[in-house]
Design a protein around this motif. Structure first.
Motif, PDB file in Angstrom:
ATOM      1  N   ALA A  37      -0.026   2.906  -5.829  1.00 30.92           N
ATOM      2  CA  ALA A  37      -0.550   3.293  -4.521  1.00 30.92           C
ATOM      3  C   ALA A  37      -1.845   4.091  -4.706  1.00 30.92           C
ATOM      4  N   LEU A  38      -2.697   4.069  -3.705  1.00 27.44           N
ATOM      5  CA  LEU A  38      -4.062   4.570  -3.845  1.00 27.44           C
ATOM      6  C   LEU A  38      -4.234   6.038  -3.481  1.00 27.44           C
ATOM      7  N   LEU A  39      -3.142   6.791  -3.389  1.00 28.40           N
ATOM      8  CA  LEU A  39      -3.235   8.164  -2.908  1.00 28.40           C
ATOM      9  C   LEU A  39      -4.048   9.087  -3.811  1.00 28.40           C
ATOM     10  N   ASP A  40      -4.326   8.667  -5.019  1.00 26.08           N
ATOM     11  CA  ASP A  40      -5.180   9.486  -5.877  1.00 26.08           C
ATOM     12  C   ASP A  40      -6.635   9.426  -5.442  1.00 26.08           C
ATOM     13  N   ILE A  41      -7.031   8.348  -4.738  1.00 26.43           N
ATOM     14  CA  ILE A  41      -8.443   8.213  -4.366  1.00 26.43           C
ATOM     15  C   ILE A  41      -8.680   8.167  -2.860  1.00 26.43           C
ATOM     16  N   THR A  42      -7.636   7.915  -2.059  1.00 21.10           N
ATOM     17  CA  THR A  42      -7.841   7.818  -0.609  1.00 21.10           C
ATOM     18  C   THR A  42      -6.556   8.139   0.136  1.00 21.10           C
TER      19      THR A  42
ATOM     20  N   PRO B 198      22.438  -4.529  -0.061  1.00 19.60           N
ATOM     21  CA  PRO B 198      21.230  -3.702  -0.184  1.00 19.60           C
ATOM     22  C   PRO B 198      20.080  -4.423  -0.890  1.00 19.60           C
ATOM     23  N   TYR B 199      18.868  -3.917  -0.656  1.00 18.11           N
ATOM     24  CA  TYR B 199      17.665  -4.509  -1.227  1.00 18.11           C
ATOM     25  C   TYR B 199      17.000  -3.520  -2.186  1.00 18.11           C
ATOM     26  N   THR B 200      16.074  -4.043  -2.982  1.00 21.51           N
ATOM     27  CA  THR B 200      15.403  -3.220  -3.990  1.00 21.51           C
ATOM     28  C   THR B 200      14.198  -2.505  -3.386  1.00 21.51           C
ATOM     29  N   PHE B 201      14.174  -1.187  -3.547  1.00 22.12           N
ATOM     30  CA  PHE B 201      13.107  -0.345  -3.006  1.00 22.12           C
ATOM     31  C   PHE B 201      12.705   0.635  -4.097  1.00 22.12           C
ATOM     32  N   VAL B 202      11.430   0.595  -4.507  1.00 23.85           N
ATOM     33  CA  VAL B 202      11.020   1.351  -5.692  1.00 23.85           C
ATOM     34  C   VAL B 202       9.764   2.173  -5.425  1.00 23.85           C
TER      35      VAL B 202
ATOM     36  N   ALA C  67      15.040  -4.282   6.738  1.00 25.41           N
ATOM     37  CA  ALA C  67      16.104  -3.337   6.417  1.00 25.41           C
ATOM     38  C   ALA C  67      15.573  -2.121   5.666  1.00 25.41           C
ATOM     39  N   VAL C  68      14.743  -2.365   4.678  1.00 28.96           N
ATOM     40  CA  VAL C  68      14.210  -1.266   3.872  1.00 28.96           C
ATOM     41  C   VAL C  68      13.364  -0.333   4.732  1.00 28.96           C
ATOM     42  N   TRP C  69      12.536  -0.903   5.586  1.00 29.24           N
ATOM     43  CA  TRP C  69      11.682  -0.076   6.441  1.00 29.24           C
ATOM     44  C   TRP C  69      12.505   0.809   7.374  1.00 29.24           C
ATOM     45  N   ASN C  70      13.492   0.221   8.044  1.00 28.66           N
ATOM     46  CA  ASN C  70      14.295   1.000   8.985  1.00 28.66           C
ATOM     47  C   ASN C  70      15.085   2.104   8.293  1.00 28.66           C
ATOM     48  N   ASP C  71      15.524   1.863   7.072  1.00 32.31           N
ATOM     49  CA  ASP C  71      16.224   2.893   6.316  1.00 32.31           C
ATOM     50  C   ASP C  71      15.253   3.992   5.883  1.00 32.31           C
ATOM     51  N   TYR C  72      14.117   3.595   5.354  1.00 31.62           N
ATOM     52  CA  TYR C  72      13.092   4.539   4.890  1.00 31.62           C
ATOM     53  C   TYR C  72      12.599   5.420   6.038  1.00 31.62           C
TER      54      TYR C  72
ATOM     55  N   PHE D  16       0.787  -1.223   0.000  1.00 27.06           N
ATOM     56  CA  PHE D  16       0.000   0.000   0.000  1.00 27.06           C
ATOM     57  C   PHE D  16       0.827   1.284   0.000  1.00 27.06           C
ATOM     58  N   GLY D  17       2.074   1.243   0.440  1.00 21.93           N
ATOM     59  CA  GLY D  17       2.859   2.452   0.596  1.00 21.93           C
ATOM     60  C   GLY D  17       3.230   3.121  -0.714  1.00 21.93           C
ATOM     61  N   PRO D  18       3.632   4.406  -0.655  1.00 22.99           N
ATOM     62  CA  PRO D  18       4.054   5.109  -1.877  1.00 22.99           C
ATOM     63  C   PRO D  18       5.364   4.578  -2.441  1.00 22.99           C
ATOM     64  N   LYS D  19       6.118   3.855  -1.622  1.00 19.94           N
ATOM     65  CA  LYS D  19       7.300   3.135  -2.091  1.00 19.94           C
ATOM     66  C   LYS D  19       7.235   1.732  -1.503  1.00 19.94           C
TER      67      LYS D  19
END
Length: 504
Positions: A137-142, A128-132, A377-382, A109-112
């Motif tokens: 993501a649904l931010l255009d409607i909610t 490192p891991y892939t983060f894109v 790892a990705v979450w803690n970095d983000y 659900f997240g923007p990345k």
């Protein structure tokens, strides 16, 4: 012996004042403002360039006396530059109990979002891991609000609160409902369409929250609920000996997984093979399970032949199992000759085992440990590099010590109750009958070996659910079907359409 007794007696007497002091000591009041971190962003979602802000921080929960009991953390993504009073909002949480929202946040659900091997063949390895970016993501409607229940993430008890005030089926639902009302009030969204998205135990929670929100003097009706890998009635998702329901509900998932690994259903399409398994489960297999030892040897042999056909397991092994295959055994037995065990959350995953003779997998769940490090790892970095969050304590993706201290009782303390399988199915059904606008989307993974898709069908066929407001969708992946890119795309499309049709 007497001198030893005297020593312990003196020690006890000496410590009495300490205990008395602890019991009578005043609980410190919370005299600070809630911690909050805010940043602005822009991104392209569903082809639209959107300005939004992230708000990560705590919300104080309070008891009936107005005393702070906990600081519940959430991450909100709020579109800016638009009229907001009627802008839809979706509240999102994972399961466990004891899981933070990081999985749905970073996985779908997240923007990345993080990306692991879509084909479930390669371990996530080391950083490192892939983060894109996530253009779906649904931010255009909610707007999106990710919730970390007490004990998970940064959320913890504060002031006069205790863990037992939150660690329970009813307690948990009340705390999340309280947070939702606070959020909606703070952001002026009482007139906005409201949705909940939960995964696994998060679906158990969602059903209970829908019930809680309809009481308490602040009725809040939901427009829709998204159940990802539902677990409303645990009789159908608890593969334990003597639980006849589970042998019935798990069989089609075993068939689908055996088909995936080329152990059954040769030459057949997945949906056709699954349809056969459903028919057998509802027919001869259900009868056999309940007849038990009233069956003849010939009848048992006939059932074993069919089970071998659907599961790819050896007939003699099935007969030794009394035609009842426990899931932890299936995960080991299906690929035993290759020395591999398959995943629980997703039967597509497999890993070489260190103990070839064990009854079940010994390394754990490959669909978990082949993806978990990347998410963490990705979450803690983000969290720090992009959301700008700096805390002096760790973010717990899984709560410490919650499991054995969780109160599963569906009734208030002091009420009579005999142990039974957890179920919030009736709670959701009754909430839907009271709120005739609410609809439910149930997303199912064919290779989910912990909350089987057939259990979802069995659950929603009962409990007086209004069938015209239930939508079932299916994906060729597991519990976290969004780990498979094709199904990530399909799920995103299905959820977008589901929410869009419920927005005036």
């Amino acid at each position: 012996m007497k001198s030893v007794f005297t020593y312990f007696l003196l020690a006890f007497i000496i410590t009495l004042p300490c205990f008395a002091q602890e019991e009578g000591s005043e609980v410190p009041k919370v005299n600070r403002e809630p911690i909050q971190f805010e940043k602005t962003f822009s991104g392209t979602f569903n082809g639209q360039n959107i300005e939004y802000k992230s708000v990560m921080g705590e919300t104080f929960l309070r008891n009936s006396k107005g005393e702070v009991t906990a600081g519940l953390w959430s991450t909100s993504y709020i579109r800016t530059g638009v009229e907001s009073s009627k802008r839809p909002v979706t509240f999102i949480f994972n399961g466990g109990p004891g899981s933070a929202s990081v999985w749905l946040h970073m996985g779908f659900f997240g923007p990345k979002v993080v990306k692991t091997d879509s084909d479930a063949k390669i371990d996530d390895g080391a950083a490192p891991y892939t983060f894109v970016d996530n253009p779906q993501a649904l931010l255009d409607i909610t707007d999106l609000v990710f919730i970390d229940p007490i004990g998970t993430g940064f959320s913890q008890v504060e002031g006069v609160g205790k863990n037992e005030d939150f660690w329970g089926l009813n307690e948990d639902a009340r705390s999340i409902a309280q947070f939702m009302r606070i959020w909606v009030t703070k952001h002026g969204r009482w007139q906005a369409p409201k949705f909940i998205a939960g995964e696994s135990f998060g679906t158990t929670r969602a059903a209970k929250i829908a019930e809680v929100l309809e009481g308490g003097g602040q009725t809040m009706a939901l427009n829709g609920i998204i159940l990802i890998s539902q677990a409303l009635d645990y009789a159908g998702s608890s593969s334990w000996a003597d639980n006849l329901t589970s042998f019935f509900t798990y069989l089609p998932s075993m068939a689908a997984t055996a088909w995936y690994h080329n152990k059954a259903g040769e030459g057949k399409e997945l949906e056709d093979f699954v349809a056969e398994a459903r028919e057998f489960a509802y027919g001869d297999y259900l009868t056999a399970l309940y007849k038990g030892e009233l069956q003849t040897a010939a009848e048992k042999s006939t059932i074993a032949d069919k089970l071998a056909y659907f599961t790819g397991l050896d007939k003699d092994y099935i007969l030794r199992s009394d035609n009842q295959i426990l899931m932890h055994r299936f995960k080991k037995e299906l690929l035993r000759e290759e020395g591999k065990a398959i995943g629980t959350l997703d039967g597509r995953y497999l890993a070489t085992e260190t103990d070839q003779s064990s009854e079940g997998p010994v390394l754990g769940d490959p669909s978990s440990y082949m993806t978990g490090a990347a998410y963490t790892a990705v979450w803690n970095d983000y969290l720090r590099s992009e959301l700008g969050v700096e805390m002096d304590r760790p973010y717990y993706s899984s709560a410490v010590g919650m499991g054995g201290n969780w109160n599963w009782k569906p009734v208030p303390d002091g009420s009579y109750w005999e142990p039974s399988y957890v179920s919030t199915a009736r709670s959701l059904s009754e909430a839907m009958h009271r709120n005739t606008a609410m609809q439910v989307l149930v997303a199912n993974g064919y290779y989910d070996l912990i909350t089987p898709f057939f259990d979802a069908e069995y659950t929603f066929a009962r409990h007086d659910f209004p069938q015209d407001r239930i939508q079932m969708t299916y994906y060729e992946a597991g519990h976290m079907m969004y780990n498979h890119q094709e199904d990530f795309d399909a799920l995103a499309k299905d959820i977008r359409e589901f929410i869009s049709k419920l927005i005036p």
